[in-house]
Design a protein around this motif. Structure first.
Motif, PDB file in Angstrom:
ATOM      1  N   THR A 191      43.486  39.683  41.486  1.00 44.73           N
ATOM      2  CA  THR A 191      42.483  40.689  41.827  1.00 44.73           C
ATOM      3  C   THR A 191      41.476  40.068  42.782  1.00 44.73           C
ATOM      4  OG1 THR A 191      40.997  40.139  39.991  1.00 44.73           O
ATOM      5  CG2 THR A 191      42.655  41.833  39.563  1.00 44.73           C
ATOM      6  N   TYR A 206      37.232  40.173  43.614  1.00 47.02           N
ATOM      7  CA  TYR A 206      35.951  40.612  43.070  1.00 47.02           C
ATOM      8  C   TYR A 206      34.824  40.142  43.978  1.00 47.02           C
ATOM      9  CZ  TYR A 206      32.289  41.841  39.797  1.00 47.02           C
ATOM     10  OH  TYR A 206      31.191  42.404  39.215  1.00 47.02           O
ATOM     11  N   SER A 236      31.212  40.708  35.138  1.00 53.16           N
ATOM     12  CA  SER A 236      31.723  40.567  36.505  1.00 53.16           C
ATOM     13  C   SER A 236      33.192  40.923  36.680  1.00 53.16           C
ATOM     14  CB  SER A 236      31.498  39.134  37.001  1.00 53.16           C
ATOM     15  OG  SER A 236      30.131  38.825  36.994  1.00 53.16           O
ATOM     16  N   GLY A 237      33.628  41.996  36.080  1.00 57.16           N
ATOM     17  CA  GLY A 237      34.995  42.458  36.278  1.00 57.16           C
ATOM     18  C   GLY A 237      36.070  41.564  35.689  1.00 57.16           C
TER      19      GLY A 237
END
Length: 144
Positions: free
Chosen positions: A74, A76, A133-134
């Protein structure tokens, strides 16, 4: 405004009996740093697989981790905290050693800065949506 720095990071989802291994910074409030999973930077010349095992060991004080699978990657954006774009490799890890429900640990940072103290604990997986934070982005990829 300066360009965002791109950093390669790893995150570890360590799951046991429907619970996720997490920690909080012992010297900071939840409002400052939240609840986190073991995570950190990939060093130059280090593979993401080696980095995730190293970070899990450094932050928890435990040693007997093995990689179950790589769940994915991912991206971020850390703005406004800092101008950093994180490219995250997220792994599912298994822990073979016993642990208490809660324990204290500290990361030494290779002696380059003062140690960071952590309180590690097991959180019910269904409550892990609160990760900072994701960090919970790929929790849905874990096997049921």
């Amino acid at each position: 405004m300066p360009e965002k720095v791109v950093r390669e990071k790893v995150l570890a989802y360590v799951v046991r009996d429907g619970r996720l291994l997490v920690f909080r910074h012992a010297d900071n409030t939840y409002e400052e740093v939240g609840i986190q999973v073991p995570a950190g930077s990939v060093r130059p010349g280090e593979s993401p697989e080696d980095a995730v095992l190293r970070e899990a060991r450094e932050e928890t004080g435990l040693t007997d981790f093995k990689i179950v699978s790589k769940l994915g990657e991912t991206e971020y954006d850390m703005t406004p905290y800092r101008r950093e774009l994180q490219q995250r490799h997220i792994f599912h890890l298994e822990l073979a050693e016993d642990t208490p429900e809660r324990w204290m640990s500290q990361e030494e940072h290779d002696g380059e800065q003062p140690p960071t103290r952590f309180e590690c604990f097991w959180m019910p997986l269904e409550a892990a949506h609160i990760l900072q934070s994701g960090q919970g982005a790929l929790l849905g990829q874990l096997p049921e």
